[in-house]
Design a protein around this motif. Structure first.
Motif, PDB file in Angstrom:
ATOM      1  N   ALA A  62      11.636 -52.208 -48.244  1.00 50.01           N
ATOM      2  CA  ALA A  62      10.877 -51.019 -48.628  1.00 50.01           C
ATOM      3  C   ALA A  62       9.607 -50.893 -47.800  1.00 50.01           C
ATOM      4  CB  ALA A  62      10.533 -51.068 -50.115  1.00 50.01           C
ATOM      5  N   VAL A  63       8.920 -52.010 -47.576  1.00 48.53           N
ATOM      6  CA  VAL A  63       7.691 -51.995 -46.777  1.00 48.53           C
ATOM      7  C   VAL A  63       7.993 -51.582 -45.343  1.00 48.53           C
ATOM      8  CG1 VAL A  63       5.881 -53.443 -45.774  1.00 48.53           C
ATOM      9  CG2 VAL A  63       6.484 -53.697 -48.182  1.00 48.53           C
ATOM     10  N   VAL A  64       9.042 -52.143 -44.767  1.00 50.49           N
ATOM     11  CA  VAL A  64       9.390 -51.834 -43.376  1.00 50.49           C
ATOM     12  C   VAL A  64       9.781 -50.365 -43.222  1.00 50.49           C
ATOM     13  CG1 VAL A  64      11.042 -52.312 -41.526  1.00 50.49           C
ATOM     14  CG2 VAL A  64      10.041 -54.196 -42.814  1.00 50.49           C
ATOM     15  N   VAL A  65      10.617 -49.874 -44.123  1.00 50.43           N
ATOM     16  CA  VAL A  65      11.042 -48.472 -44.043  1.00 50.43           C
ATOM     17  C   VAL A  65       9.844 -47.537 -44.233  1.00 50.43           C
ATOM     18  CG1 VAL A  65      12.422 -46.674 -45.151  1.00 50.43           C
ATOM     19  CG2 VAL A  65      13.406 -48.930 -44.767  1.00 50.43           C
ATOM     20  N   ALA A  66       9.028 -47.809 -45.248  1.00 53.42           N
ATOM     21  CA  ALA A  66       7.860 -46.962 -45.506  1.00 53.42           C
ATOM     22  C   ALA A  66       6.910 -46.953 -44.314  1.00 53.42           C
ATOM     23  CB  ALA A  66       7.131 -47.448 -46.756  1.00 53.42           C
ATOM     24  N   SER A  67       6.693 -48.116 -43.730  1.00 53.61           N
ATOM     25  CA  SER A  67       5.772 -48.202 -42.595  1.00 53.61           C
ATOM     26  C   SER A  67       6.307 -47.461 -41.380  1.00 53.61           C
ATOM     27  CB  SER A  67       5.515 -49.674 -42.242  1.00 53.61           C
ATOM     28  OG  SER A  67       4.910 -50.350 -43.320  1.00 53.61           O
ATOM     29  N   ASN A  68       7.618 -47.536 -41.155  1.00 52.19           N
ATOM     30  CA  ASN A  68       8.207 -46.810 -40.031  1.00 52.19           C
ATOM     31  C   ASN A  68       8.102 -45.300 -40.205  1.00 52.19           C
ATOM     32  OD1 ASN A  68       9.956 -48.376 -37.781  1.00 52.19           O
ATOM     33  ND2 ASN A  68       9.849 -49.610 -39.637  1.00 52.19           N
ATOM     34  N   ILE A  69       8.096 -44.847 -41.446  1.00 51.25           N
ATOM     35  CA  ILE A  69       7.933 -43.412 -41.713  1.00 51.25           C
ATOM     36  C   ILE A  69       6.467 -43.018 -41.607  1.00 51.25           C
ATOM     37  CG2 ILE A  69       8.140 -41.603 -43.464  1.00 51.25           C
ATOM     38  CD1 ILE A  69      10.613 -43.106 -44.526  1.00 51.25           C
ATOM     39  N   LEU A  70       5.601 -43.782 -42.253  1.00 48.67           N
ATOM     40  CA  LEU A  70       4.182 -43.415 -42.335  1.00 48.67           C
ATOM     41  C   LEU A  70       3.444 -43.576 -41.018  1.00 48.67           C
ATOM     42  CD1 LEU A  70       3.327 -44.917 -45.833  1.00 48.67           C
ATOM     43  CD2 LEU A  70       3.650 -42.513 -45.228  1.00 48.67           C
ATOM     44  N   VAL A  78      12.175 -62.619 -44.109  1.00 46.18           N
ATOM     45  CA  VAL A  78      11.671 -62.150 -42.811  1.00 46.18           C
ATOM     46  C   VAL A  78      12.812 -61.623 -41.948  1.00 46.18           C
ATOM     47  CG1 VAL A  78      10.686 -62.909 -40.615  1.00 46.18           C
ATOM     48  CG2 VAL A  78       9.619 -63.597 -42.769  1.00 46.18           C
ATOM     49  N   PHE A  79      13.907 -62.358 -41.869  1.00 42.64           N
ATOM     50  CA  PHE A  79      15.033 -61.921 -41.039  1.00 42.64           C
ATOM     51  C   PHE A  79      15.649 -60.639 -41.596  1.00 42.64           C
ATOM     52  CE2 PHE A  79      15.203 -66.465 -39.601  1.00 42.64           C
ATOM     53  CZ  PHE A  79      14.940 -66.196 -38.263  1.00 42.64           C
ATOM     54  N   ALA A  80      15.663 -60.507 -42.923  1.00 42.31           N
ATOM     55  CA  ALA A  80      16.167 -59.261 -43.515  1.00 42.31           C
ATOM     56  C   ALA A  80      15.268 -58.101 -43.124  1.00 42.31           C
ATOM     57  CB  ALA A  80      16.229 -59.399 -45.041  1.00 42.31           C
ATOM     58  N   GLY A  81      13.952 -58.311 -43.168  1.00 42.22           N
ATOM     59  CA  GLY A  81      13.021 -57.263 -42.764  1.00 42.22           C
ATOM     60  C   GLY A  81      13.159 -56.918 -41.294  1.00 42.22           C
ATOM     61  N   PHE A  82      13.417 -57.934 -40.478  1.00 40.03           N
ATOM     62  CA  PHE A  82      13.605 -57.710 -39.046  1.00 40.03           C
ATOM     63  C   PHE A  82      14.820 -56.828 -38.782  1.00 40.03           C
ATOM     64  CE2 PHE A  82      15.678 -59.142 -35.061  1.00 40.03           C
ATOM     65  CZ  PHE A  82      14.698 -58.723 -34.156  1.00 40.03           C
ATOM     66  N   VAL A  98      14.778 -53.194 -37.034  1.00 40.87           N
ATOM     67  CA  VAL A  98      15.579 -52.852 -35.847  1.00 40.87           C
ATOM     68  C   VAL A  98      16.381 -51.585 -36.105  1.00 40.87           C
ATOM     69  CG1 VAL A  98      17.538 -53.586 -34.430  1.00 40.87           C
ATOM     70  CG2 VAL A  98      15.707 -55.200 -34.944  1.00 40.87           C
ATOM     71  N   ALA A  99      16.961 -51.493 -37.296  1.00 40.51           N
ATOM     72  CA  ALA A  99      17.735 -50.297 -37.647  1.00 40.51           C
ATOM     73  C   ALA A  99      16.845 -49.053 -37.650  1.00 40.51           C
ATOM     74  CB  ALA A  99      18.393 -50.481 -39.007  1.00 40.51           C
ATOM     75  N   CYS A 100      15.646 -49.179 -38.229  1.00 39.51           N
ATOM     76  CA  CYS A 100      14.718 -48.048 -38.262  1.00 39.51           C
ATOM     77  C   CYS A 100      14.311 -47.633 -36.848  1.00 39.51           C
ATOM     78  CB  CYS A 100      13.472 -48.399 -39.072  1.00 39.51           C
ATOM     79  SG  CYS A 100      13.729 -48.521 -40.847  1.00 39.51           S
ATOM     80  N   SER A 101      14.035 -48.614 -36.004  1.00 35.65           N
ATOM     81  CA  SER A 101      13.637 -48.317 -34.625  1.00 35.65           C
ATOM     82  C   SER A 101      14.756 -47.619 -33.874  1.00 35.65           C
ATOM     83  CB  SER A 101      13.244 -49.608 -33.899  1.00 35.65           C
ATOM     84  OG  SER A 101      12.060 -50.152 -34.432  1.00 35.65           O
ATOM     85  N   PHE A 102      16.001 -48.081 -34.077  1.00 34.67           N
ATOM     86  CA  PHE A 102      17.135 -47.443 -33.396  1.00 34.67           C
ATOM     87  C   PHE A 102      17.285 -45.995 -33.830  1.00 34.67           C
ATOM     88  CE2 PHE A 102      21.624 -46.197 -33.283  1.00 34.67           C
ATOM     89  CZ  PHE A 102      21.861 -46.328 -31.915  1.00 34.67           C
ATOM     90  N   VAL A 103      17.148 -45.755 -35.133  1.00 36.96           N
ATOM     91  CA  VAL A 103      17.231 -44.374 -35.626  1.00 36.96           C
ATOM     92  C   VAL A 103      16.122 -43.540 -34.996  1.00 36.96           C
ATOM     93  CG1 VAL A 103      16.975 -42.908 -37.661  1.00 36.96           C
ATOM     94  CG2 VAL A 103      18.346 -44.989 -37.793  1.00 36.96           C
ATOM     95  N   GLY A 104      14.920 -44.119 -34.915  1.00 36.79           N
ATOM     96  CA  GLY A 104      13.792 -43.393 -34.343  1.00 36.79           C
ATOM     97  C   GLY A 104      13.987 -43.034 -32.881  1.00 36.79           C
ATOM     98  N   THR A 105      14.688 -43.888 -32.126  1.00 36.07           N
ATOM     99  CA  THR A 105      14.931 -43.581 -30.710  1.00 36.07           C
ATOM    100  C   THR A 105      15.900 -42.415 -30.539  1.00 36.07           C
ATOM    101  OG1 THR A 105      16.773 -45.170 -30.530  1.00 36.07           O
ATOM    102  CG2 THR A 105      14.540 -45.996 -30.037  1.00 36.07           C
ATOM    103  N   ILE A 165       8.004 -49.263 -27.869  1.00 37.16           N
ATOM    104  CA  ILE A 165       7.534 -49.408 -29.247  1.00 37.16           C
ATOM    105  C   ILE A 165       8.542 -50.201 -30.073  1.00 37.16           C
ATOM    106  CG2 ILE A 165       7.139 -48.128 -31.387  1.00 37.16           C
ATOM    107  CD1 ILE A 165       5.738 -45.995 -29.744  1.00 37.16           C
ATOM    108  N   ALA A 166       9.828 -49.924 -29.864  1.00 39.15           N
ATOM    109  CA  ALA A 166      10.862 -50.637 -30.609  1.00 39.15           C
ATOM    110  C   ALA A 166      10.837 -52.132 -30.297  1.00 39.15           C
ATOM    111  CB  ALA A 166      12.237 -50.051 -30.279  1.00 39.15           C
ATOM    112  N   ILE A 167      10.734 -52.467 -29.014  1.00 41.37           N
ATOM    113  CA  ILE A 167      10.693 -53.880 -28.617  1.00 41.37           C
ATOM    114  C   ILE A 167       9.420 -54.542 -29.133  1.00 41.37           C
ATOM    115  CG2 ILE A 167      10.528 -55.442 -26.636  1.00 41.37           C
ATOM    116  CD1 ILE A 167      12.266 -53.388 -25.087  1.00 41.37           C
ATOM    117  N   GLY A 168       8.291 -53.856 -28.947  1.00 41.30           N
ATOM    118  CA  GLY A 168       7.030 -54.412 -29.410  1.00 41.30           C
ATOM    119  C   GLY A 168       7.010 -54.617 -30.914  1.00 41.30           C
ATOM    120  N   SER A 169       7.523 -53.657 -31.641  1.00 41.52           N
ATOM    121  CA  SER A 169       7.534 -53.737 -33.095  1.00 41.52           C
ATOM    122  C   SER A 169       8.394 -54.904 -33.574  1.00 41.52           C
ATOM    123  CB  SER A 169       8.055 -52.422 -33.679  1.00 41.52           C
ATOM    124  OG  SER A 169       8.153 -52.493 -35.084  1.00 41.52           O
TER     125      SER A 169
END
Length: 209
Positions: free
Chosen positions: A14-22, A61-65, A69-76, A90-94
């Motif tokens: 939830a934190v990862v998804v929310a942060s990728n949106i916000l 941590v690995f689940a969040g990672f 990655v999924a969020c970053s791919f969608v964003g690209t 940004i995806a690699i850095g994140s």
């Protein structure tokens, strides 16, 4: 993985998804709203570490990672006004910043877990947050690493401006990084309150006895 890990995994996701949106929405001149949600990831990791140990924390941590990655791919794949919402830099850095900082947080917390209750979460979060900020902003925006994605013009991030509008002249991305880092440090202190309360509640629960 056991059922006791599921709340931590869901919270991290939830934190990862929310942060990728916000992160798409600005807060003032130097920050995005994502700067205020992302540090909660360190709280989730530290809670799992305290309650279930470092192995459980690493699983979260690995689940969040993976979610990140999924969020970053969608964003690209989503085109905004100035190109993809998420560039490959940004995806690699994140991803690299998240995984490195969170695993470092787990290791430091585990080393300090026998000390006073606040030492492990505070020290691990401060170090992890600092590494996270340094890695992400350098990889994503530093002109010295433009070879990572030659087609991505990040010259705007290299514009020379006073640090946070008042300090020495530095590239814009450095001001963005410092502002983000300062928020993380402040939230690391604030997070000690819910950390203490949640740990106390969990350890007093019959299920943890």
């Amino acid at each position: 993985m056991t059922r006791t890990h599921i709340p931590g995994i869901l919270a991290m996701a939830a934190v990862v998804v929310a942060s990728n949106i916000l992160v798409q929405f600005l807060f003032g001149q130097w920050l995005t709203w994502g700067a205020f949600t992302y540090p909660i990831a360190f709280l989730v990791t530290d809670l799992m570490n305290r309650l279930y140990g470092k192995a459980a924390a690493r699983r979260v941590v690995f689940a969040g990672f993976i979610v990140g990655v999924a969020c970053s791919f969608v964003g690209t794949q989503i085109m905004g006004e100035f190109g993809p919402l998420v560039t490959w830099r940004i995806a690699i850095g994140s991803g690299l910043a998240f995984l490195t900082a969170q695993l470092l947080d787990v290791a430091i917390f585990d080393r300090l877990r026998e000390g006073r209750w606040w030492r492990a979460p505070l020290a691990s979060t401060l170090v992890g947050s600092s590494v996270d900020t340094a890695l992400f902003f350098t990889i994503a925006f530093s002109g010295a690493l433009s070879f990572i994605e030659p087609g991505n013009d990040v010259s705007w991030a290299g514009e020379a401006l006073p640090l946070l509008g008042a300090g020495p002249v530095v590239p814009l991305w450095v001001s963005l990084a410092v502002a983000d880092w300062m928020v993380k440090l402040c939230l690391a202190l604030v997070a000690l309150i819910p950390f203490r309360l949640i740990v106390s509640w969990a350890l007093s629960s019959p299920r943890m006895a």
